[in-house]
Scaffold this active site. Structure first.
Site, PDB file in Angstrom:
ATOM      1  N   HIS A   1       1.433  -4.615   3.250  1.00  0.00           N
ATOM      2  CA  HIS A   1       0.247  -3.592   4.268  1.00  0.00           C
ATOM      3  C   HIS A   1       0.456  -4.311   5.589  1.00  0.00           C
ATOM      4  O   HIS A   1       0.933  -4.430   6.852  1.00  0.00           O
ATOM      5  CB  HIS A   1      -1.495  -3.870   4.327  1.00  0.00           C
ATOM      6  CG  HIS A   1      -1.109  -3.191   3.537  1.00  0.00           C
ATOM      7  ND1 HIS A   1      -1.164  -1.234   2.552  1.00  0.00           N
ATOM      8  CD2 HIS A   1      -1.712  -2.516   1.607  1.00  0.00           C
ATOM      9  CE1 HIS A   1      -1.217  -1.235   1.486  1.00  0.00           C
ATOM     10  NE2 HIS A   1      -1.556  -1.731   0.695  1.00  0.00           N
TER      11      HIS A   1
HETATM   12  C1  BDR Z   1      -5.784  -3.532   4.096  1.00  0.00           C
HETATM   13  O1  BDR Z   1      -6.579  -3.763   2.972  1.00  0.00           O
HETATM   14  C2  BDR Z   1      -6.847  -5.214   3.065  1.00  0.00           C
HETATM   15  O2  BDR Z   1      -7.111  -5.477   1.836  1.00  0.00           O
HETATM   16  C3  BDR Z   1      -5.772  -5.606   3.565  1.00  0.00           C
HETATM   17  O3  BDR Z   1      -5.301  -7.187   3.565  1.00  0.00           O
HETATM   18  C4  BDR Z   1      -4.911  -4.704   4.412  1.00  0.00           C
HETATM   19  O4  BDR Z   1      -4.557  -5.407   5.614  1.00  0.00           O
HETATM   20  C5  BDR Z   1      -4.682  -2.963   3.201  1.00  0.00           C
HETATM   21  O5  BDR Z   1      -5.450  -1.632   3.086  1.00  0.00           O
END
Ligand code: BDR
Ligand code: CA
Length: 299
Positions: free
Chosen positions: A236
């Site tokens: 992500h």
């Molecule tokens: C996002 O949520 C967090 O847990 C991760 O670091 C990322 O930024 C993904 O949904």
């Protein structure tokens, strides 16, 4: 070279994103601002300090401490995804300390000192970014772009059927950022779910013997060990850094984005396509994007 402030809540995938940015010849990190989210603010700040001390040897990367809680309520944290203390790996204790206790002011000052030249890469809830922009159209004009990892525009969410974690955690701040007029690139689950590293690709997902490759491999190995049911580690936050370096890895549509703040659909990102300050990423060359992530961390 793109100059950036990275706003982050490390976080395992945040940590990979920071490794990429620290190693990239195309980015200069003006500073890192921390926010609560995946873990408490104290933990995310400590994780950022430890990581920069460990792999950023000799580089002067100021770290400014941001928001402990969202615009309303409190962060819910995601230890079940990111491990104990938000990172799940043992890094030596930090020897450096935070440069400033006011992330929003830090962001504002950097942007206003060099109007049009500083971008923000936002990898956590948007609380700090909204605070920096609050009542400050001059700051919205001075920041060249905010590249946000967040949202699930045309796809289901990951914390609820409607919402992605970063936006869900502080939908009020997300709305404020999207309405501020600052140019936003939105790297949401629409594209990040397409980019992952598979369990079977380990234990050396990243090549070489650098501290960066070693730490990246540790983070992934630990994450897969802790969560036996999970086959893929989603990139992500790394994809947001890749997009800041190479925007043409993705395809976009312009939109206005409104965020639902209350009720069952809290955190839902609703797009009205057409003119608008938000470039919503809807397609990604996943093979190339994953290569960018691997190459930079293998560095
Ligand atoms: C996002 O949520 C967090 O847990 C991760 O670091 C990322 O930024 C993904 O949904
Ligand atoms: Ca994050």
């Amino acid at each position: 070279m793109q100059r950036v402030v990275i706003d982050t809540d490390p976080g395992t995938d945040d940590a990979l994103a920071l490794l990429m940015a620290l190693n990239s010849p195309d980015l200069r990190i003006e500073g890192i601002t921390t926010v609560g989210g995946n873990a408490t603010l104290a933990e995310t700040t400590d994780n950022a300090l430890r990581l920069v001390d460990h792999v950023g040897a000799g580089r002067d990367v100021p770290i400014a401490v941001g928001a402990e809680r969202p615009a309303r309520g409190s962060f819910s944290h995601a230890y079940h995804v990111h491990g104990a203390d938000g990172l799940g790996v043992d890094l030596p204790a930090a020897t450096s300390t935070a440069y400033s206790a006011d992330a929003a002011k830090f962001m504002r000052d950097r942007a206003l000192a060099e109007p049009g030249r500083i971008a923000v890469i936002a990898l956590g809830p948007l609380t700090n970014v909204a605070a920096a922009l609050d009542g400050r159209p001059d700051v919205a004009q001075a920041i060249s772009e905010v590249c946000v990892m967040g949202g699930a525009v045309e796809v289901p969410g990951n914390v609820t059927p409607h919402a992605e974690f970063n936006i869900y955690e502080d939908p009020w701040s997300a709305n404020a950022v999207f309405a501020s007029g600052v140019p936003v690139t939105l790297i949401g689950l629409d594209v990040t779910r397409g980019t992952s590293l598979h369990r079977n690709g380990g234990p050396r997902w990243f090549q070489g013997t650098s501290r960066s490759a070693d730490l990246g491999n540790h983070i992934l190995a630990n994450s897969f060990r802790e969560r036996a049911d999970v086959q893929e580690f989603f990139l992500h936050d790394p994809l947001a850094v890749a997009a800041a370096i190479e925007p043409e890895l993705l395809t976009y549509r312009s939109a206005q984005i409104a965020v639902v703040t209350d009720g069952e659909e809290r955190g839902r990102t609703v797009a009205s396509y057409g003119d608008g300050p938000v470039k919503v990423a809807l397609g990604v060359d996943a093979g190339r994007a994953v290569d960018v992530v691997r190459t930079l961390i293998s560095n």
